[in-house]
Write an enzyme that holds these catalytic residues in place. Structure first.
Site, PDB file in Angstrom:
ATOM      1  CG  HIS A  13      40.422  50.942  39.941  1.00 31.14           C
ATOM      2  ND1 HIS A  13      40.304  51.193  38.608  1.00 31.14           N
ATOM      3  CD2 HIS A  13      40.654  49.600  40.047  1.00 31.14           C
ATOM      4  CE1 HIS A  13      40.460  50.062  37.931  1.00 31.14           C
ATOM      5  NE2 HIS A  13      40.658  49.081  38.782  1.00 31.14           N
ATOM      6  N   GLY A  55      50.302  35.894  38.093  1.00 30.64           N
ATOM      7  CA  GLY A  55      49.042  35.564  37.435  1.00 30.64           C
ATOM      8  C   GLY A  55      48.915  36.361  36.152  1.00 30.64           C
TER       9      GLY A  55
HETATM   10  N1  LIG Z   1      44.276  48.173  39.859  1.00 23.08           N
HETATM   11  C1  LIG Z   1      43.763  47.747  38.730  1.00 23.08           C
HETATM   12  O1  LIG Z   1      43.442  48.544  37.842  1.00 23.08           O
HETATM   13  C2  LIG Z   1      43.600  46.268  38.499  1.00 23.08           C
HETATM   14  C3  LIG Z   1      43.319  45.775  37.215  1.00 23.08           C
HETATM   15  C4  LIG Z   1      43.226  44.397  37.039  1.00 23.08           C
HETATM   16  C5  LIG Z   1      43.387  43.529  38.118  1.00 23.08           C
HETATM   17  N2  LIG Z   1      43.609  44.052  39.344  1.00 23.08           N
HETATM   18  C6  LIG Z   1      43.793  43.188  40.514  1.00 23.08           C
HETATM   19  O2  LIG Z   1      45.090  42.587  40.453  1.00 23.08           O
HETATM   20  C7  LIG Z   1      45.083  41.358  41.159  1.00 23.08           C
HETATM   21  C8  LIG Z   1      45.663  40.259  40.276  1.00 23.08           C
HETATM   22  O3  LIG Z   1      44.816  40.006  39.178  1.00 23.08           O
HETATM   23  P1  LIG Z   1      45.140  38.782  38.190  1.00 23.08           P
HETATM   24  O4  LIG Z   1      44.117  38.812  37.128  1.00 23.08           O
HETATM   25  O5  LIG Z   1      46.588  38.782  37.812  1.00 23.08           O
HETATM   26  O6  LIG Z   1      44.859  37.546  39.170  1.00 23.08           O
HETATM   27  P2  LIG Z   1      45.457  36.074  39.047  1.00 23.08           P
HETATM   28  O7  LIG Z   1      44.615  35.210  39.919  1.00 23.08           O
HETATM   29  O8  LIG Z   1      45.627  35.706  37.630  1.00 23.08           O
HETATM   30  O9  LIG Z   1      46.913  36.216  39.699  1.00 23.08           O
HETATM   31  C9  LIG Z   1      47.139  36.456  41.036  1.00 23.08           C
HETATM   32  C10 LIG Z   1      48.413  35.732  41.416  1.00 23.08           C
HETATM   33  O10 LIG Z   1      48.776  36.085  42.749  1.00 23.08           O
HETATM   34  C11 LIG Z   1      49.400  34.950  43.309  1.00 23.08           C
HETATM   35  N3  LIG Z   1      49.466  35.054  44.752  1.00 23.08           N
HETATM   36  C12 LIG Z   1      48.475  34.887  45.675  1.00 23.08           C
HETATM   37  N4  LIG Z   1      48.979  35.047  46.911  1.00 23.08           N
HETATM   38  C13 LIG Z   1      50.298  35.338  46.791  1.00 23.08           C
HETATM   39  C14 LIG Z   1      51.343  35.602  47.705  1.00 23.08           C
HETATM   40  N5  LIG Z   1      51.130  35.601  49.026  1.00 23.08           N
HETATM   41  N6  LIG Z   1      52.579  35.817  47.231  1.00 23.08           N
HETATM   42  C15 LIG Z   1      52.802  35.814  45.882  1.00 23.08           C
HETATM   43  N7  LIG Z   1      51.848  35.562  44.971  1.00 23.08           N
HETATM   44  C16 LIG Z   1      50.617  35.330  45.411  1.00 23.08           C
HETATM   45  C17 LIG Z   1      48.523  33.797  42.836  1.00 23.08           C
HETATM   46  O11 LIG Z   1      49.190  32.557  42.950  1.00 23.08           O
HETATM   47  C18 LIG Z   1      48.262  34.196  41.397  1.00 23.08           C
HETATM   48  O12 LIG Z   1      49.208  33.620  40.503  1.00 23.08           O
HETATM   49  C19 LIG Z   1      43.627  41.129  41.573  1.00 23.08           C
HETATM   50  O13 LIG Z   1      43.429  41.552  42.906  1.00 23.08           O
HETATM   51  C20 LIG Z   1      42.851  42.025  40.624  1.00 23.08           C
HETATM   52  O14 LIG Z   1      41.591  42.390  41.137  1.00 23.08           O
HETATM   53  C21 LIG Z   1      43.716  45.383  39.555  1.00 23.08           C
END
Ligand SMILES: NC(=O)c1ccc[n+]([C@@H]2O[C@H](COP(=O)([O-])OP(=O)(O)OC[C@H]3O[C@@H](n4cnc5c(N)ncnc54)[C@H](O)[C@@H]3O)[C@@H](O)[C@H]2O)c1
Length: 436
Positions: A288, A123
């Site tokens: 966080h 994603g």
């Molecule tokens: N730790 C941090 O500082 C931080 C910062 C930003 C985002 N995040 C988190 O990171 C995560 C991803 O964010 P994003 O904006 O990329 O979301 P997004 O929805 O753009 O991407 C997530 C991806 O994960 C894939 N996915 C779902 N289940 C899966 C599985 N079983 N196997 C493989 N792929 C799978 C989805 O198809 C999607 O493409 C979220 O949980 C978000 O809250 C954390």
């Protein structure tokens, strides 16, 4: 040590005087030759290195300003002396150094083999992180996996199409099958739902825990020697679950939040006009989220304590805005959450490990006694090595800062305890299958 980049060379004029401890990247040295800039080594008399913001030439379609972006990487690391006293942080390692083999990339075991990296979830965050890893040319291969058929393969191909334009040669692959992670030394996990406006990170727990379970079972099977950088939210809970589901040693399961939150703090200080973001050194510890702790006693602008540069109310507003930065972006985007800086942060953690750079950064780890903390997972200052956590760095925090860190750890521990009620909760701690 601090890094002098190609952008600094471009801003230097006819001569560039290196200060003690400054290191010129190979790319910067090449750029100096191209531009005819005289490099004066530390100790020789010459005009000082400019402190004004670097100005790089605008990117063109054929020559993106890649080194300018590398030099703008926020400085979030801390170099602590062996004796435990601290000195101000140095900038994070630049991908440009790897492209010209400035720091020799090695396998996670320190051998000559280049490490292999994987990213789960293609994603917003995952795709960008994969591209950043490939661009660093530090890895033998970058494998991307997403549950959506064709998504990871399509993105990997698309990224590769730009390789010649950017100038990287690390092959990328994409798959919907976790077996393609075989042989990975480092895996960034971004699979999971992001926040939408009005949601807290905790609202994501149940859904993302189930995803984490299936991802970790695949990793355990196909990449049992990998070191994990967990990005999925809620961060501390997902990092805890990743360790439980894989059974990997605690040192090989790291959560990414502190690098990002530290970078956000540095960036917001940059908005005051008193310093460039890359000249600010600070560490965001704790959680966080609302229990984020930014110890101002450990924050600097150049070598000056930040409290001597900015007044208390400005600093307090910056700390508060840093805590809320993720939500601020979510509110503006209206769908999904921040991804450029999170991806950059996760990729930076992997680059730091792969290079063995020994920098001190903030990461979510199991404290194992540090700062008087024994359980939970919490953001702490750490040094990483090629295999993951090398050590938690003990900083001389003020009593109030230490207290805030302990309170953050206690609240995280409470949330982690609540995970036991999830349908996907691990029935018992998984056996420590892998070594180290
Ligand atoms: N730790 C941090 O500082 C931080 C910062 C930003 C985002 N995040 C988190 O990171 C995560 C991803 O964010 P994003 O904006 O990329 O979301 P997004 O929805 O753009 O991407 C997530 C991806 O994960 C894939 N996915 C779902 N289940 C899966 C599985 N079983 N196997 C493989 N792929 C799978 C989805 O198809 C999607 O493409 C979220 O949980 C978000 O809250 C954390």
């Amino acid at each position: 040590m601090s890094i002098v980049t190609a952008a600094d060379v471009e801003a230097a004029g006819a001569r560039l005087q290196l200060r003690p401890g400054q290191r010129l990247t190979p790319l910067a040295r090449d750029r100096a030759k191209e531009l005819g800039v005289e490099i004066v080594e530390a100790g020789a008399a010459a005009p000082a290195v400019p402190t004004a913001p670097s100005t790089s030439p605008a990117a063109t379609p054929m020559q993106p300003a890649k080194d300018a972006s590398a030099s703008a990487r926020p400085a979030t690391s801390l170099a602590a002396s062996a004796g435990g006293s601290t000195r101000p942080f140095a900038p994070l390692v630049s991908g440009a150094m790897y492209r010209r083999n400035g720091l020799g990339p090695q396998g996670a075991n320190g051998g000559g083999r280049r490490p292999r990296a994987g990213v789960v979830g293609a994603g917003h965050v995952g795709a960008m992180a994969a591209l950043r890893l490939a661009e660093s040319d530090l890895f033998d291969h970058v494998a991307i996996v997403d549950v959506v058929p064709g998504l990871a393969a399509g993105l990997a191909l698309d990224m590769w199409h730009g390789a010649g334009l950017y100038g990287f040669s690390t092959p990328l692959s994409g798959s919907d099958d976790l077996s393609s992670l075989r042989g990975c030394d480092y895996i960034i996990i971004t699979a999971g739902k992001p926040r939408q406006p009005g949601m807290t990170r905790t609202d994501l727990t149940a859904g993302n825990a189930a995803i984490m379970k299936s991802v970790c079972e695949g990793i355990r099977q196909h990449a049992p020697d990998a070191t994990l950088v967990v990005v999925s939210n809620p961060l501390e809970e997902m990092t805890h679950l990743a360790a439980q589901y894989t059974g990997f040693a605690q040192s090989r399961v790291l959560g990414m939040a502190g690098v990002l939150d530290s970078a956000r703090f540095c960036a917001l200080v940059g908005l005051t006009g008193k310093a460039r973001p890359q000249d600010v050194r600070a560490l965001a510890l704790g959680s966080h989220g609302p229990e984020m702790v930014i110890p101002l006693s450990q924050a600097f602008v150049g070598n000056a304590p930040i409290e001597s540069v900015l007044d208390a109310s400005t600093l307090s507003a910056i700390v508060e805005r840093t805590r809320e930065s993720g939500g601020e972006v979510v509110k503006l985007l209206k769908t999904g959450s921040a991804y450029f800086s999170p991806a950059e942060s996760a990729a930076a953690m992997v680059r730091i490990m792969a290079s063995g750079s020994n920098e001190v950064i903030a990461a979510c780890v199991r404290p194992q006694g540090a700062y008087g903390l024994t359980d939970a997972r919490v953001g702490l200052p750490v040094r990483l090595d090629r295999r993951g956590l090398k050590e938690v760095v003990q900083l001389p925090l003020r009593p109030g800062e230490l207290q805030a860190l302990r309170e953050a750890a206690a609240r995280i521990a409470q949330r982690i305890e609540e995970l036991a009620q999830l349908p996907s909760a691990p029935s018992a701690p998984a056996p420590a299958a892998a070594t180290a």
